[in-house]
Structure formats: C-alpha cells, structure tokens
Write a protein that holds these residues in place. Structure first.
Motif, PDB file in Angstrom:
ATOM      1  N   ILE A  91      -5.263   7.191  -3.478  1.00  0.00           N
ATOM      2  CA  ILE A  91      -4.408   6.929  -2.323  1.00  0.00           C
ATOM      3  C   ILE A  91      -3.480   8.112  -2.137  1.00  0.00           C
ATOM      4  O   ILE A  91      -2.722   8.462  -3.047  1.00  0.00           O
ATOM      5  CB  ILE A  91      -3.600   5.625  -2.507  1.00  0.00           C
ATOM      6  N   PHE A  97      -0.941   1.005   2.720  1.00  0.00           N
ATOM      7  CA  PHE A  97      -1.911   0.154   2.038  1.00  0.00           C
ATOM      8  C   PHE A  97      -1.281  -1.174   1.679  1.00  0.00           C
ATOM      9  O   PHE A  97      -0.157  -1.235   1.213  1.00  0.00           O
ATOM     10  CB  PHE A  97      -2.390   0.841   0.763  1.00  0.00           C
ATOM     11  N   ARG A  98      -2.008  -2.233   1.939  1.00  0.00           N
ATOM     12  CA  ARG A  98      -1.580  -3.534   1.449  1.00  0.00           C
ATOM     13  C   ARG A  98      -2.803  -4.299   0.967  1.00  0.00           C
ATOM     14  O   ARG A  98      -3.751  -4.476   1.689  1.00  0.00           O
ATOM     15  CB  ARG A  98      -0.864  -4.332   2.536  1.00  0.00           C
ATOM     16  N   GLY A  99      -2.753  -4.732  -0.284  1.00  0.00           N
ATOM     17  CA  GLY A  99      -3.874  -5.467  -0.824  1.00  0.00           C
ATOM     18  C   GLY A  99      -4.032  -5.235  -2.307  1.00  0.00           C
ATOM     19  O   GLY A  99      -3.145  -4.705  -2.955  1.00  0.00           O
ATOM     20  N   ARG A 100      -5.161  -5.629  -2.812  1.00  0.00           N
ATOM     21  CA  ARG A 100      -5.436  -5.491  -4.242  1.00  0.00           C
ATOM     22  C   ARG A 100      -6.306  -4.282  -4.503  1.00  0.00           C
ATOM     23  O   ARG A 100      -7.193  -3.988  -3.721  1.00  0.00           O
ATOM     24  CB  ARG A 100      -6.203  -6.716  -4.735  1.00  0.00           C
ATOM     25  N   VAL A 101      -6.052  -3.637  -5.601  1.00  0.00           N
ATOM     26  CA  VAL A 101      -6.921  -2.549  -6.030  1.00  0.00           C
ATOM     27  C   VAL A 101      -7.463  -2.899  -7.401  1.00  0.00           C
ATOM     28  O   VAL A 101      -6.712  -3.265  -8.298  1.00  0.00           O
ATOM     29  CB  VAL A 101      -6.160  -1.207  -6.125  1.00  0.00           C
TER      30      VAL A 101
ATOM     31  N   LYS B  70       9.322   5.515  -3.683  1.00  0.00           N
ATOM     32  CA  LYS B  70       7.963   5.970  -3.913  1.00  0.00           C
ATOM     33  C   LYS B  70       7.474   5.621  -5.322  1.00  0.00           C
ATOM     34  O   LYS B  70       8.233   5.654  -6.280  1.00  0.00           O
ATOM     35  CB  LYS B  70       7.960   7.495  -3.743  1.00  0.00           C
ATOM     36  N   ARG B  87       6.145   3.941  -0.135  1.00  0.00           N
ATOM     37  CA  ARG B  87       5.116   4.984  -0.258  1.00  0.00           C
ATOM     38  C   ARG B  87       4.469   4.897  -1.634  1.00  0.00           C
ATOM     39  O   ARG B  87       5.150   4.796  -2.648  1.00  0.00           O
ATOM     40  CB  ARG B  87       5.728   6.370  -0.068  1.00  0.00           C
ATOM     41  N   ILE B  88       3.174   4.953  -1.661  1.00  0.00           N
ATOM     42  CA  ILE B  88       2.442   4.879  -2.922  1.00  0.00           C
ATOM     43  C   ILE B  88       1.353   5.941  -2.927  1.00  0.00           C
ATOM     44  O   ILE B  88       0.674   6.159  -1.937  1.00  0.00           O
ATOM     45  CB  ILE B  88       1.822   3.474  -3.119  1.00  0.00           C
ATOM     46  N   LEU B  89       1.246   6.590  -4.083  1.00  0.00           N
ATOM     47  CA  LEU B  89       0.283   7.670  -4.245  1.00  0.00           C
ATOM     48  C   LEU B  89      -0.523   7.392  -5.497  1.00  0.00           C
ATOM     49  O   LEU B  89       0.047   7.192  -6.562  1.00  0.00           O
ATOM     50  CB  LEU B  89       1.096   8.901  -4.588  1.00  0.00           C
ATOM     51  N   ILE B  90      -1.829   7.385  -5.387  1.00  0.00           N
ATOM     52  CA  ILE B  90      -2.655   7.258  -6.584  1.00  0.00           C
ATOM     53  C   ILE B  90      -3.543   8.487  -6.647  1.00  0.00           C
ATOM     54  O   ILE B  90      -4.330   8.741  -5.745  1.00  0.00           O
ATOM     55  CB  ILE B  90      -3.510   5.968  -6.556  1.00  0.00           C
ATOM     56  N   GLY B  98      -4.294  -4.031  -9.564  1.00  0.00           N
ATOM     57  CA  GLY B  98      -3.160  -4.834  -9.140  1.00  0.00           C
ATOM     58  C   GLY B  98      -3.000  -4.880  -7.639  1.00  0.00           C
ATOM     59  O   GLY B  98      -3.840  -4.387  -6.905  1.00  0.00           O
ATOM     60  N   ASN B  99      -1.906  -5.466  -7.234  1.00  0.00           N
ATOM     61  CA  ASN B  99      -1.605  -5.616  -5.823  1.00  0.00           C
ATOM     62  C   ASN B  99      -0.729  -4.480  -5.335  1.00  0.00           C
ATOM     63  O   ASN B  99       0.160  -4.050  -6.053  1.00  0.00           O
ATOM     64  CB  ASN B  99      -0.813  -6.911  -5.629  1.00  0.00           C
ATOM     65  N   ILE B 100      -0.960  -4.038  -4.110  1.00  0.00           N
ATOM     66  CA  ILE B 100      -0.086  -3.025  -3.529  1.00  0.00           C
ATOM     67  C   ILE B 100       0.497  -3.578  -2.246  1.00  0.00           C
ATOM     68  O   ILE B 100      -0.224  -4.112  -1.416  1.00  0.00           O
ATOM     69  CB  ILE B 100      -0.862  -1.731  -3.232  1.00  0.00           C
ATOM     70  N   ASP B 101       1.799  -3.436  -2.092  1.00  0.00           N
ATOM     71  CA  ASP B 101       2.450  -3.903  -0.883  1.00  0.00           C
ATOM     72  C   ASP B 101       3.385  -2.813  -0.376  1.00  0.00           C
ATOM     73  O   ASP B 101       4.362  -2.472  -1.023  1.00  0.00           O
ATOM     74  CB  ASP B 101       3.232  -5.193  -1.213  1.00  0.00           C
ATOM     75  N   MET B 102       3.040  -2.233   0.757  1.00  0.00           N
ATOM     76  CA  MET B 102       3.922  -1.236   1.378  1.00  0.00           C
ATOM     77  C   MET B 102       4.568  -1.912   2.575  1.00  0.00           C
ATOM     78  O   MET B 102       3.890  -2.350   3.479  1.00  0.00           O
ATOM     79  CB  MET B 102       3.110  -0.051   1.885  1.00  0.00           C
ATOM     80  N   GLU B 103       5.866  -1.944   2.563  1.00  0.00           N
ATOM     81  CA  GLU B 103       6.545  -2.614   3.697  1.00  0.00           C
ATOM     82  C   GLU B 103       6.582  -1.703   4.907  1.00  0.00           C
ATOM     83  O   GLU B 103       6.866  -0.545   4.802  1.00  0.00           O
ATOM     84  CB  GLU B 103       7.962  -3.013   3.275  1.00  0.00           C
TER      85      GLU B 103
END
Lengths: 111, 103
Positions: A91, A97-101, B70, B87-90, B98-103
């Motif tokens: 990412i 992004f919203r959801g499960r990974v 972030k 903000r999320i960076l992988i 897991g779950n990701i939630d960006m407002e």
C-alpha cells in the motif's frame, strides 16, 4: 507493462463476468466478477467486483473481495474498499484503504 | 526533545505513556502511547496497543494501532492487528494481517 489482452476504455461500462488469461486494463467501469492473470485498474477505472487474479494493480477505485495468488499493489492514487487476500500486499502512501488485509505467510506463528 | 529508547536487551511489561518519541529495539507487552512518534525497530517484539501521531514498524507488532497521522510498515515489518489512521503505507515485503480503516 506487458501488452494487455483487453482494455476497457474510459467511456465503457461492463457488467458481468470477465474470465480468461492475460492482462486486463480497466479505464472505465466494471461490475461483477473478474478472474484472470493480471488486472490493472487505471486512475479513471472503477471496479466493483469479486476479483480473483495472480496480480492486481490499482491506481483507481476497487471495491469487493480481492484474492490474488501473487501480489496486490495499491498505488498512491487508489481507493480500495474490501477484503484483500494475497501473499504480498503493498500500500503506497496517499492510497485510501478500508477493509481487511490477509497475507498468507503464517505470520501468526512468527509474530 | 526528550527521547525514550528501549534497548534490545530490555523487556517492559506495562505501559509507556506521554513520551514525545519512543524508539523500541526490545520487547514491550502492554501499551505504548506517545504524543509524537513511535518507532519499532527491526529487533523489536511488541505486543501492545499503540497510539501515536506517527507509527513506524520495522520489527514485530501484535496489537491494535491508532495513529493520528500515519502508520508505515517497512519491508522487514511484521504485524498482526487492526490499524486506524488517515494514512497507511505498507512496503513491499512487509507482512500484515488485520483490518485497515482510513477515515
């Protein structure tokens, strides 16, 4: 990028199932189910679908259940809503992004 | 600026709170909350709820994360848990579940 087997242009809307081999580039809209090798969603592309591919690259919008046998790349301009399952998920900064990974690498034991 | 560093031979069970910047090379179980930045380095092994402006994960983290700015998971990072951040960076090579939630 490898030559695309199919391109869905900006002004095109596809509803239904897209299956086969090769690459599909989506610049328009796609709704339904996608099953193929490499799916590229361009910045103008909007895909609402169950996606099963080897490799997914998202520059545009994607929502739905996503399963990739190799890799999912969520680029900086992308918006993705849904559950993603792949051995490798990237990412970029700026992506929404919203959801499960879920990366299937047995990290439960390793973490 | 006051800086907290947890070395790689250190184990903390409990909570680390209120420090502007926290860098972890060791083991933490419990809770980390910082007003600024939390860095989990390659040797870090953390099982905790983490709250910060910025969180960087290069080690192992299991827990729930809330960042005001972030969250970045580096290529060497391994994380299991839920993330909430604008903000999320992988990075390529990172492992995450897991779950990701960006407002």
């Amino acid at each position: 990028m490898a030559e695309a087997a199919a391109v869905i242009g900006k002004t095109i809307k596809v509803k239904g199932e897209v299956t086969g081999a090769g690459n599909l580039v989506v610049e328009g809209e796609l709704e339904g189910r996608v099953e193929l090798d490499h799916l590229v969603i361009e910045p103008t592309g909007n895909v609402t679908a169950t996606i099963e591919v080897d490799h997914l690259t998202v520059h545009g919008k994607a929502s739905g259940n996503i399963e990739a046998s190799r890799k999912v790349e969520v680029k900086a301009t992308a918006t993705v809503f849904g559950d993603v399952r792949a051995p490798s998920v990237v990412i970029e900064e700026g992506a929404v992004f919203r959801g499960r990974v879920q990366m299937d690498v047995g990290i439960d034991e390793g973490v | 600026m006051a800086k907290t560093i947890i070395g790689n031979t250190i184990v903390i069970e409990g909570s680390i709170e209120g420090e502007p910047a926290v860098t972890v090379h060791g083991t933490v179980k419990g809770k980390i909350s910082s007003a600024a930045e939390v860095n989990l380095e390659k040797t870090a092994d953390v099982e905790a709820e983490v709250e910060a402006d910025i969180l960087q994960v290069a080690g192992k983290l299991r827990g729930k994360v809330a960042a005001r700015q972030k969250v970045a998971i580096a290529a060497e990072g391994k994380m299991v848990g839920d993330i909430r951040a604008p903000r999320i960076l992988i990075a390529d090579g990172a492992q995450f579940k897991g779950n990701i939630d960006m407002e």
